[in-house]
Design a protein around this motif. Structure first.
Motif, short mmCIF file in Angstrom:
data_model
loop_
_atom_site.label_atom_id
_atom_site.label_comp_id
_atom_site.label_asym_id
_atom_site.label_seq_id
_atom_site.Cartn_x
_atom_site.Cartn_y
_atom_site.Cartn_z
N LYS A 69 -6.11 -20.20 -9.25
CA LYS A 69 -7.27 -19.58 -8.64
C LYS A 69 -7.43 -20.10 -7.21
N LEU A 102 -4.10 -3.20 -6.29
CA LEU A 102 -4.90 -4.41 -6.45
C LEU A 102 -6.21 -4.29 -5.68
N THR A 121 -8.44 -1.47 -7.61
CA THR A 121 -8.83 -1.68 -9.01
C THR A 121 -9.21 -3.12 -9.33
N GLY A 122 -8.74 -4.07 -8.52
CA GLY A 122 -9.01 -5.48 -8.81
C GLY A 122 -8.03 -6.11 -9.77
N ASP A 123 -7.00 -5.37 -10.18
CA ASP A 123 -5.99 -5.89 -11.11
C ASP A 123 -4.62 -5.37 -10.74
N ASP A 133 -0.54 -5.81 -12.51
CA ASP A 133 0.46 -6.41 -13.39
C ASP A 133 1.84 -6.17 -12.80
N ASN A 136 -0.17 -11.38 -13.74
CA ASN A 136 -1.38 -10.58 -13.55
C ASN A 136 -2.16 -11.18 -12.39
N HIS A 164 -5.59 -10.76 -10.13
CA HIS A 164 -6.90 -10.15 -10.35
C HIS A 164 -7.96 -10.80 -9.47
N ARG A 165 -9.04 -10.06 -9.26
CA ARG A 165 -10.19 -10.63 -8.55
C ARG A 165 -11.15 -11.23 -9.55
N GLN A 166 -11.74 -12.36 -9.20
CA GLN A 166 -12.80 -12.95 -10.01
C GLN A 166 -13.76 -13.65 -9.05
N ILE A 214 -9.29 -14.38 -5.57
CA ILE A 214 -8.08 -13.96 -6.28
C ILE A 214 -7.66 -15.02 -7.30
#
Length: 366
Positions: A24, A65, A68-70, A72, A86, A88-90, A94
């Protein structure tokens, strides 16, 4: 590909046999080793993470990315190995999760899987479903089945994956591996077109929706073998999860199709190995015998557990039966087995040599 900005992070993971790596922005890196999350003192910066994304993703993937924020993808790190990734945003930042995909595909014996999987792997048609939670080894078990087919059968195998995990080299069988997003738009579309590509066996990395499952049923109904995975905790829940993809007025027809086309459900969990590192697979296996097919067709799913428990002569086993074997062989400690069991009180009785009638093959299913 040249070495990426996260090369050392990935190298340390492989050296320590980590199954997963969690990265992260501006946070310490964590590794999952033998099922336990273990942190380290290395913090991944914003620059390091975005450099990695630039190194592994093309323009279309970066656009996905962003929208959609994701994302793979599969990635091969030079001098280290292959990973399922994977991104992803959180919380506006990222995160990246890596799953290490070991290059060597182990066989049933090496993985400690039940001998019944050998017979299941000889199936010519129908649907084999491998279930379990994330990280339970579904993909590894599915790869072992495909490698058995690759070794002992002469078949044309098409895999549809998101992303591709294990890479197969043609042996007795011929493999074509298609990656969703790169080689095809969707699982459902690839399944539809696969029927026109002269397959004997179709592997679908994950059954995600009714459209995909309808296509899989069509493939099985026309004489193909379909092998796939699904997120479910046991065999009975697998059937329920499939039925829940459909409207109530459609479920009778789906039960009929399952009763006809289902080959087997292999549910899997992982237990810590006794006295050391590593984990052992714990399996529940449901074979579509006439009794099982009748129960599915008549919507008596609550009886499937008893059918599995009493079906050892047909190659079936439930989790407690598998755990008892693992404990008796010294591979798994009793306390760990009880923690994994759905019925720990029943397992305690089994440890003392006490079995209900169905444990001994009795007739609890009518």
């Amino acid at each position: 590909m040249a070495l990426t900005s996260l090369h050392e992070v990935l190298k340390i993971a492989v050296e320590n046999n980590a199954s997963d790596i969690h990265v992260k922005e501006n946070s310490p890196v964590f590794y999952r080793i033998d099922g336990t999350m273990i942190g380290c003192d290395f913090t991944a910066s914003h620059e390091l993470i975005y450099t990695f994304i630039d190194q592994v993703a093309n323009a279309k993937q970066k656009e996905a990315l962003e929208s959609t924020g994701d994302l793979d993808l599969s990635h091969r790190e030079d001098e280290v190995g292959r990973f399922r990734v994977n991104i992803h945003r959180q919380r506006g930042l990222i995160g990246i999760t890596f799953r290490w995909v070991k290059s060597e595909i182990l066989n049933f014996e090496q993985l400690g899987l039940p001998a019944a999987l050998t017979e299941i792997s000889k199936a010519k048609r129908g649907i084999i479903i491998i279930t379990g939670t994330t990280g339970s080894g579904k993909s590894t078990t599915m790869a072992a089945i495909l490698q058995y087919i690759n070794t002992y059968r002469q078949e044309h195998v098409i895999t549809i994956e998101d992303p591709i995990e294990f890479e197969f080299e043609d042996a007795s069988s011929v493999f074509e591996q298609r990656e969703v997003g790169l080689d095809t738009d969707s699982f459902a579309g690839a399944l539809k077109h696969a029927l026109r590509q002269d397959p004997d066996i179709i592997m679908v990395g994950e059954m995600r929706d009714r459209i995909s499952f309808e296509a899989a049923l069509q493939a099985a109904d026309t004489g193909h073998l379909v092998i796939t995975t699904l997120h479910a905790s046991n065999a009975a829940q697998t059937i329920t999860r499939i039925l829940d993809m459909f409207e109530k007025n459609e479920q009778d027809a789906i039960r009929e199709a399952l009763a006809t086309n289902l080959c087997a459900v292999i549910s899997q969990r992982l237990a810590p190995l006794a006295g050391g590192s590593g984990r052992a697979p714990v399996n529940e296996i449901m074979i579509n015998t006439p009794i099982v097919g009748k129960l599915i067709q008549e919507d008596r799913l609550e009886k499937l557990g008893a059918a599995i428990q009493g079906g050892q002569g047909d190659g079936m086993m439930n989790f407690n039966q598998c755990l008892l074997e693992l404990v008796n062989s010294g591979k798994v400690d009793r306390l760990d087995a009880l923690a994994i069991s759905d019925n720990p009180e029943g397992l305690k009785m089994n440890f003392e040599g006490i079995f209900l009638s169905a444990d001994a093959g009795g007739g609890l299913v009518g």
